[in-house]
Design an enzyme around this catalytic site. Sequence first.
Site, PDB file in Angstrom:
ATOM      1  N   LYS A  59       0.820  -1.214   0.000  1.00 22.55           N
ATOM      2  CA  LYS A  59       0.000   0.000   0.000  1.00 22.55           C
ATOM      3  C   LYS A  59       0.853   1.262   0.000  1.00 22.55           C
ATOM      4  O   LYS A  59       0.472   2.269  -0.588  1.00 22.55           O
ATOM      5  CB  LYS A  59      -0.947   0.017   1.199  1.00 22.55           C
ATOM      6  CG  LYS A  59      -2.110  -0.931   1.030  1.00 22.55           C
ATOM      7  CD  LYS A  59      -3.291  -0.509   1.880  1.00 22.55           C
ATOM      8  CE  LYS A  59      -4.478  -1.417   1.634  1.00 22.55           C
ATOM      9  NZ  LYS A  59      -5.497  -1.315   2.677  1.00 22.55           N
ATOM     10  N   LYS A 111     -11.181  -3.892  -4.732  1.00 15.70           N
ATOM     11  CA  LYS A 111     -12.035  -2.707  -4.907  1.00 15.70           C
ATOM     12  C   LYS A 111     -11.296  -1.625  -5.669  1.00 15.70           C
ATOM     13  O   LYS A 111     -11.904  -0.775  -6.317  1.00 15.70           O
ATOM     14  CB  LYS A 111     -12.385  -2.103  -3.538  1.00 15.70           C
ATOM     15  CG  LYS A 111     -13.260  -2.930  -2.637  1.00 15.70           C
ATOM     16  CD  LYS A 111     -13.345  -2.259  -1.239  1.00 15.70           C
ATOM     17  CE  LYS A 111     -13.758  -3.239  -0.166  1.00 15.70           C
ATOM     18  NZ  LYS A 111     -13.437  -2.825   1.196  1.00 15.70           N
ATOM     19  N   LYS A 125      -5.039 -10.232  -6.858  1.00 22.92           N
ATOM     20  CA  LYS A 125      -6.316 -10.521  -6.197  1.00 22.92           C
ATOM     21  C   LYS A 125      -7.413  -9.569  -6.674  1.00 22.92           C
ATOM     22  O   LYS A 125      -7.115  -8.435  -7.082  1.00 22.92           O
ATOM     23  CB  LYS A 125      -6.154 -10.507  -4.669  1.00 22.92           C
ATOM     24  CG  LYS A 125      -6.047  -9.161  -4.051  1.00 22.92           C
ATOM     25  CD  LYS A 125      -6.133  -9.223  -2.527  1.00 22.92           C
ATOM     26  CE  LYS A 125      -6.022  -7.789  -2.022  1.00 22.92           C
ATOM     27  NZ  LYS A 125      -6.153  -7.569  -0.635  1.00 22.92           N
TER      28      LYS A 125
HETATM   29  P1  TYM Z   1     -11.107  -5.382   3.552  1.00 22.07           P
HETATM   30  O1  TYM Z   1     -12.159  -4.357   3.747  1.00 22.07           O
HETATM   31  O2  TYM Z   1      -9.995  -5.104   2.623  1.00 22.07           O
HETATM   32  O3  TYM Z   1     -11.753  -6.733   3.067  1.00 22.07           O
HETATM   33  C1  TYM Z   1     -12.852  -7.316   3.745  1.00 22.07           C
HETATM   34  C2  TYM Z   1     -12.728  -8.830   3.746  1.00 22.07           C
HETATM   35  O4  TYM Z   1     -12.725  -9.335   2.410  1.00 22.07           O
HETATM   36  C3  TYM Z   1     -11.610 -10.201   2.224  1.00 22.07           C
HETATM   37  N1  TYM Z   1     -11.155 -10.094   0.828  1.00 22.07           N
HETATM   38  C4  TYM Z   1     -11.018 -11.144   0.000  1.00 22.07           C
HETATM   39  N2  TYM Z   1     -11.230 -12.461   0.179  1.00 22.07           N
HETATM   40  C5  TYM Z   1     -11.005 -13.278  -0.877  1.00 22.07           C
HETATM   41  N3  TYM Z   1     -10.577 -12.822  -2.099  1.00 22.07           N
HETATM   42  C6  TYM Z   1     -10.355 -11.515  -2.331  1.00 22.07           C
HETATM   43  N4  TYM Z   1      -9.949 -11.076  -3.521  1.00 22.07           N
HETATM   44  C7  TYM Z   1     -10.566 -10.595  -1.242  1.00 22.07           C
HETATM   45  N5  TYM Z   1     -10.445  -9.249  -1.107  1.00 22.07           N
HETATM   46  C8  TYM Z   1     -10.812  -8.961   0.158  1.00 22.07           C
HETATM   47  C9  TYM Z   1     -10.556  -9.704   3.203  1.00 22.07           C
HETATM   48  O5  TYM Z   1      -9.622 -10.712   3.504  1.00 22.07           O
HETATM   49  C10 TYM Z   1     -11.430  -9.326   4.395  1.00 22.07           C
HETATM   50  O6  TYM Z   1     -11.708 -10.475   5.175  1.00 22.07           O
HETATM   51  N6  TYM Z   1      -7.907  -5.471   7.395  1.00 22.07           N
HETATM   52  C11 TYM Z   1      -9.252  -5.892   7.015  1.00 22.07           C
HETATM   53  C12 TYM Z   1     -10.341  -5.245   7.839  1.00 22.07           C
HETATM   54  C13 TYM Z   1     -10.230  -5.443   9.321  1.00 22.07           C
HETATM   55  C14 TYM Z   1     -10.392  -6.660  10.034  1.00 22.07           C
HETATM   56  C15 TYM Z   1     -10.241  -6.323  11.412  1.00 22.07           C
HETATM   57  C16 TYM Z   1     -10.636  -7.963   9.643  1.00 22.07           C
HETATM   58  C17 TYM Z   1      -9.971  -4.478  10.237  1.00 22.07           C
HETATM   59  N7  TYM Z   1      -9.987  -5.003  11.494  1.00 22.07           N
HETATM   60  C18 TYM Z   1     -10.328  -7.296  12.422  1.00 22.07           C
HETATM   61  C19 TYM Z   1     -10.725  -8.944  10.666  1.00 22.07           C
HETATM   62  C20 TYM Z   1     -10.576  -8.587  12.018  1.00 22.07           C
HETATM   63  C21 TYM Z   1      -9.437  -5.484   5.553  1.00 22.07           C
HETATM   64  O7  TYM Z   1      -8.660  -4.824   4.982  1.00 22.07           O
HETATM   65  O8  TYM Z   1     -10.575  -5.855   4.990  1.00 22.07           O
END
Ligand code: TYM
Length: 343
Positions: free
Chosen positions: A121, A208, A205
């Site tokens: 990032k 968004k 991957k």
């Molecule tokens: P975020 O908002 O980027 O993504 C949300 C969830 O979607 C999953 N994900 C995917 N899974 C499979 N294939 C993909 N291409 C893909 N893109 C996204 C992510 O793994 C996530 O589960 N850091 C986290 C948010 C967070 C969090 C937490 C998660 C903040 N605090 C505490 C668990 C526990 C994130 O960036 O999610």
Amino acid sequence: MSEPSIPYTGPERVFSGVQPTGALHLGNYLGALKKFVTLQDTHDCIFCVVDLHAITVPQDPKTLGHNTRKITAAFLAAGLDPKRAVIFVQSAVRAHSELAWIFNCSARMGWLERMTQFKDKAGKDKERASVGLFAYPVLQAADILAYKATHVPVGEDQKQHLELSRDIAERFNRDYNAPGFFPLPEPLIKGPGARVMSLKDGTKKMSKSDLSDLSRINLEDDADTISRKIKKARTDPEPLPESTDGLKGRDGAANLVGIYAALADTTDQAVLDEYAGKGFGVFKPALAELVVQAITPIGQELERVNADPAHIDKVLADGAQRARAIADPIMDDVRHIIGFWGS
Ligand code: TYM
């Protein structure tokens, strides 16, 4: 790190979070939301829209609140039930920021410097990245541990952050001589939908932030759009192989087989057993039908939920109250363990 000498013996609890940084896609659904919906039947669950994480990169104050409601609406449209699961916004519960600071003092620079997501990032200009972006995974550990959550459903990309959460919990327990106080949270990652790749490039991957909308299937896409995107997905001219070994080096094909398996709740091998020897002219329409069946009802439900923002706000207000009721006594114990005045 080694296992703690006294293990955590409290109840099981699930926590996960999603950032309000854009419309959700099939990767978010298969890696996270679909698992959330299943887990609410068997576990005490807490699901959070993580707006404090979102501001580690610039956000427009005019749209942040709107995006928070949109993710909440997606939770509801995918089937989360606010009567069973706690659904709330991170910034509404102060325990997250407070525990994140405390954990900043337990985590080590070296641990954070190894985080690949920060490197990705921040890019080349790491000096200009916010300190918040660097400390992002520490806040994530605080999210989970403010509720003493034991299980965390996430996609594969969060694996390293979850390992860090375990290291932080263990370090806190050891440094403050509080064995077994925080659990070492377990990631729930397994399964074919844990890493959904871009439809345009099977080595990246699904995301968004990808500039090409053809690279992903959004929860809001209609049936025609979904079919068109799958038809245009990059694959190769070979028919599907008999075993998963034959998918090696065929990233686009492997991705589509994985998506099919995740949606049909089966394995990659079971999909190949059915489609071995068939070309994409046969496989893609079958996959499109499956994706349309799973996604379009969510899209329609999203429209309905989005039309009632007062209901969304009520879900979030109620969820914040329930989240505080769980986190506050844990934070009182944390303050006492550290020895803060008055605790
Ligand atoms: P975020 O908002 O980027 O993504 C949300 C969830 O979607 C999953 N994900 C995917 N899974 C499979 N294939 C993909 N291409 C893909 N893109 C996204 C992510 O793994 C996530 O589960 N850091 C986290 C948010 C967070 C969090 C937490 C998660 C903040 N605090 C505490 C668990 C526990 C994130 O960036 O999610």
